[in-house]
Design an enzyme around this catalytic site. Structure first.
Site, PDB file in Angstrom:
ATOM      1  N   GLY A  54      53.364 -25.698  -4.189  1.00 39.27           N
ATOM      2  CA  GLY A  54      54.738 -25.952  -4.616  1.00 39.27           C
ATOM      3  C   GLY A  54      55.268 -24.701  -5.289  1.00 39.27           C
ATOM      4  N   CYS A  81      47.020 -23.578  -3.572  1.00 42.53           N
ATOM      5  CA  CYS A  81      48.081 -22.714  -4.108  1.00 42.53           C
ATOM      6  C   CYS A  81      48.458 -23.158  -5.521  1.00 42.53           C
ATOM      7  CB  CYS A  81      49.267 -22.690  -3.146  1.00 42.53           C
ATOM      8  SG  CYS A  81      50.518 -21.503  -3.611  1.00 42.53           S
ATOM      9  N   TYR A  82      49.668 -23.713  -5.705  1.00 42.96           N
ATOM     10  CA  TYR A  82      50.029 -24.200  -7.044  1.00 42.96           C
ATOM     11  C   TYR A  82      49.001 -25.237  -7.512  1.00 42.96           C
ATOM     12  CZ  TYR A  82      52.530 -26.639 -10.743  1.00 42.96           C
ATOM     13  OH  TYR A  82      52.866 -27.204 -11.939  1.00 42.96           O
ATOM     14  N   HIS A 169      47.041 -21.020   1.913  1.00 42.66           N
ATOM     15  CA  HIS A 169      47.449 -22.304   2.498  1.00 42.66           C
ATOM     16  C   HIS A 169      46.644 -22.597   3.763  1.00 42.66           C
ATOM     17  CE1 HIS A 169      50.990 -23.276   0.021  1.00 42.66           C
ATOM     18  NE2 HIS A 169      50.974 -21.973  -0.207  1.00 42.66           N
ATOM     19  N   GLU A 171      46.722 -25.178   5.484  1.00 37.92           N
ATOM     20  CA  GLU A 171      47.459 -26.080   6.389  1.00 37.92           C
ATOM     21  C   GLU A 171      48.404 -25.339   7.332  1.00 37.92           C
ATOM     22  OE1 GLU A 171      47.940 -25.585   3.274  1.00 37.92           O
ATOM     23  OE2 GLU A 171      50.033 -25.767   2.667  1.00 37.92           O
ATOM     24  N   SER A 223      71.082 -43.387  16.948  1.00 30.66           N
ATOM     25  CA  SER A 223      71.822 -42.129  16.883  1.00 30.66           C
ATOM     26  C   SER A 223      71.621 -41.245  18.108  1.00 30.66           C
ATOM     27  CB  SER A 223      71.343 -41.341  15.657  1.00 30.66           C
ATOM     28  OG  SER A 223      70.012 -40.893  15.898  1.00 30.66           O
ATOM     29  N   GLY A 224      70.615 -41.585  18.931  1.00 28.88           N
ATOM     30  CA  GLY A 224      70.289 -40.684  20.035  1.00 28.88           C
ATOM     31  C   GLY A 224      69.136 -39.763  19.665  1.00 28.88           C
ATOM     32  N   VAL A 226      65.206 -38.937  18.102  1.00 23.65           N
ATOM     33  CA  VAL A 226      63.892 -39.452  18.486  1.00 23.65           C
ATOM     34  C   VAL A 226      63.530 -40.715  17.696  1.00 23.65           C
ATOM     35  CG1 VAL A 226      61.433 -38.901  18.579  1.00 23.65           C
ATOM     36  CG2 VAL A 226      63.116 -37.111  19.029  1.00 23.65           C
ATOM     37  N   ASP A 227      63.704 -40.668  16.368  1.00 27.55           N
ATOM     38  CA  ASP A 227      63.182 -41.752  15.529  1.00 27.55           C
ATOM     39  C   ASP A 227      63.846 -43.095  15.820  1.00 27.55           C
ATOM     40  OD1 ASP A 227      61.963 -39.559  14.439  1.00 27.55           O
ATOM     41  OD2 ASP A 227      63.275 -39.464  12.687  1.00 27.55           O
ATOM     42  N   SER A 228      65.189 -43.106  15.820  1.00 24.03           N
ATOM     43  CA  SER A 228      65.827 -44.410  16.027  1.00 24.03           C
ATOM     44  C   SER A 228      65.608 -44.906  17.449  1.00 24.03           C
ATOM     45  CB  SER A 228      67.317 -44.380  15.650  1.00 24.03           C
ATOM     46  OG  SER A 228      68.034 -43.474  16.450  1.00 24.03           O
ATOM     47  N   LYS A 366      56.804 -37.108  12.327  1.00 25.86           N
ATOM     48  CA  LYS A 366      57.567 -36.892  13.555  1.00 25.86           C
ATOM     49  C   LYS A 366      56.677 -36.714  14.790  1.00 25.86           C
ATOM     50  CE  LYS A 366      61.893 -35.715  14.395  1.00 25.86           C
ATOM     51  NZ  LYS A 366      62.931 -36.568  13.873  1.00 25.86           N
TER      52      LYS A 366
END
Ligand code: XMP
Length: 586
Positions: A54, A81-82, A169, A171, A223-224, A226-228, A366
């Site tokens: 962070g 890191c932090y 990091h 990740e 909404s068009g 991916v998620d919805s 996602k």
């Protein structure tokens, strides 16, 4: 039901916590994120804890901290890191302000260490650093096992207590052996067992939807994105299409072909473009645009909810909420503004408050949502879509209160069109600097992204550099025209955007970028009133982004088709990274 998380990532600010949790899930182990201050007692079910990176400094009184009791429960802890600095600080080590800070690639020298975290990783290796403060003295009982030229304490270990820290990091992809560090932590230190596989979850998700919904029906605003779309499709599969209603609001601010695309999902299209474009007529200020669009959404949604009696007891609301949306640190500030507008709809609030809501994807990231979508057989065209902002083309169609000439300076031409930037922690709103694509900045090729970004850091009063790739007149003779958001200009932008999208797709370039906004600016020449800006960027989460290089052939192809539109005076290429610019111009 999700498994109990075996790894919990404590969110110490910024976006790293999500990347870390996602990387653990990629190893097949379920991880969740919690606020850094979560009490040790509430973390008892986990085998290991990661304290995330962070931007804070442990000496700042406002900075995130964690419950020191987590270091003596016997659970494994990895500070990144932090997180390493916080662990060192709380256990009696010293953290100091580094002289220069270290940002970007570095070489780690890792000692042979007889412990499960660093096992098999000794030697020199590329890592990625992003820090100013450093651990100067590790706490008693810790051994320093790794260092770089500028950071003497880059990896620490108290193996018998299962406490570890790394300044880099693991990740991020630039830490070449990062996945091995995480794998060692998850399996070697924490002894986790694989329990997470986003694939193969469709049947479970469908059952969960049926359990939540019971005998009721589900209503969605789609909404068009991916998620919805994935959440909506899951619900139709679980309940049958007859019990799921999806509505897509056509604001008139969408891209070409979007409405057709979305209606293929089986949703109803609510035509509202006249309302949106009418409300936006004559408006030039970006925040006013957002506000008007948000308000208009509220009205349209309220009308739809009333007309379809969605308040009644047999309806519940479906939403495509994903995991980062459920945590405070997720999302951009601007996205949050848009969400507030949407959530303000009284009818939706009422449904949420009474628990009448189903969010089948709320524990997924996602890429896991994309996995679920693939399993549902949704087309790649939908699943690989780039993010697109809620206010749509409205915030990519720039306006100007009044006409003005461009101003020549030793570094290029200042275009009096304002765009948003991010410098330090605050947003700037400043004119743009245009250079000729054939000219050179400081002796370097004009299409040099690093130079362009350095130029912004050196100059004051501008926050973005664009290169003129094709223009109908010399830059010095181009003029900004007074202009607002009109249906003609939105249509012009839609057409330009469709050209760029098609060529970008045909060439495969769209698969190499995170997002590719196309912006219309009121910079004209002769009878042509507007110019187009190309803004391909690469990013992980939108928080920072790099402007991406395009080949001369690709640029040329786009320019030829764009310049064939008589109203287009020029094609420009945005060279600026974020920061100092933002991805969108408004
Ligand atoms: P910026 O321009 O802040 O964008 O660098 C970061 C990401 O957020 C998206 N964005 C928005 N999304 N409503 C949205 O839903 C908005 O008002 C909005 N503004 C920016 C942008 O497309 C990028 O992905």
């Amino acid at each position: 039901m999700n498994p109990t998380p075996q790894i919990i990532v404590l969110d110490a600010g910024g976006q790293y916590c999500h990347l870390e949790a996602r990387k653990v899930r990629d190893l097949g182990v379920y991880a969740e994120v919690r606020p850094s201050e979560t009490r040790a007692g509430d973390l008892a079910g986990a085998k290991g804890i990661i304290i995330s990176g962070g931007p804070a400094s442990v000496y700042d009184p406002e900075s995130p901290t964690c419950d020191p009791a987590i270091f003596s429960t016997g659970q494994a802890v990895l500070g990144i890191c932090y997180g390493q600095q916080l662990m060192a600080h709380l256990l009696g080590g010293t953290v100091t302000r580094g002289e220069k800070g270290e940002y970007g690639l570095a070489t780690l020298e890792l000692d042979e260490a007889d412990d499960p975290l660093f096992s098999g990783l000794a030697g020199r290796q590329q890592i990625w650093m992003s820090h100013r403060d450093v651990v100067a003295e590790p706490p008693a009982g810790f051994t320093v096992v790794g260092r770089t030229d500028t950071c003497a304490v880059a990896a620490i270990s108290a193996a018998e207590r299962k406490l570890y820290g790394v300044q880099f990091h693991p990740e991020v992809v630039h830490t070449l052996r990062g996945r091995e560090y995480l794998r060692n932590f998850v399996f070697g230190v924490c002894e986790c067992v694989p329990d997470w596989e986003p694939r193969g979850r469709v049947l479970t998700l469908e059952q969960e939807i049926r359990d939540t919904v019971g005998g009721r029906s589900v209503f969605f605003f789609v909404s068009g994105g991916v998620d919805s779309s994935v959440a909506y499709t899951l619900c139709t599969r679980a309940l049958g299409a007859g019990r799921v209603r999806g509505v897509y609001v056509d604001t008139g601010l969408m891209r070409e072909g979007e409405t057709d695309f979305v209606s293929r999902l089986g949703v109803t299209v609510e035509q509202a473009s006249d309302r949106f474009l009418g409300a936006l007529a004559g408006v030039t200020d970006p925040e006013r645009k957002r506000h008007i669009i948000g308000e208009e959404f509220v009205r349209v949604q309220e009308r739809i909810i009333d007309a379809r009696h969605i308040f009644e007891e047999n309806w519940i609301l479906g939403q495509g909420t994903i995991y980062p949306d459920t945590i405070e640190s997720g999302g951009t500030a601007k996205a949050a503004v848009i969400k507030t507008h949407h959530n303000r709809v009284a009818g939706i609030r009422k449904l949420i408050e009474s628990g009448r809501i189903v969010e089948p994807l709320k524990s997924f990231y996602k890429d896991e949502v994309r996995e679920v979508g693939r399993e549902l057989g949704l087309p790649a065209e939908l699943l690989e879509r780039h993010p697109f902002p809620g206010p749509g083309l409205a915030i990519r169609c720039l306006c100007a209160e009044s006409g003005a000439a461009v101003r020549a300076t030793p570094d290029g031409y200042v275009i009096p069109v304002h765009s948003v930037g991010v410098q330090g922690d605050s947003r700037s709103y400043a004119p743009v600097l245009a250079i000729n694509a054939s000219a050179a900045i400081d002796g370097h090729a004009a299409l040099d992204h690093e130079r362009a970004t350095a130029l912004i850091n050196r100059l004051s009063g501008v926050n973005r550099v664009i290169a003129a790739v094709a223009t109908r007149a010399p830059l010095a003779e181009m003029r900004v025209r007074a202009s607002s958001l009109t249906p003609e200009r939105i249509e012009r932008l839609r057409r330009a955007d469709a050209i760029v999208r098609r060529i970008s797709h045909e060439s495969g370039f769209d698969g190499t970028v995170w997002q590719f906004p196309v912006i219309l600016i009121p910079l004209g020449a002769g009878v042509a009133p507007d110019s187009v800006v190309l803004r391909p960027v690469d990013s992980v989460d939108g928080m920072t982004a790099r402007s991406v290089a395009m080949s001369p052939e690709l640029l040329d192809r786009m320019c030829q088709e764009l310049m064939a539109i008589p109203e287009i005076a020029g094609v420009f290429y945005d060279l600026t990274h974020k920061p100092p610019a933002t991805i969108e111009w408004e």
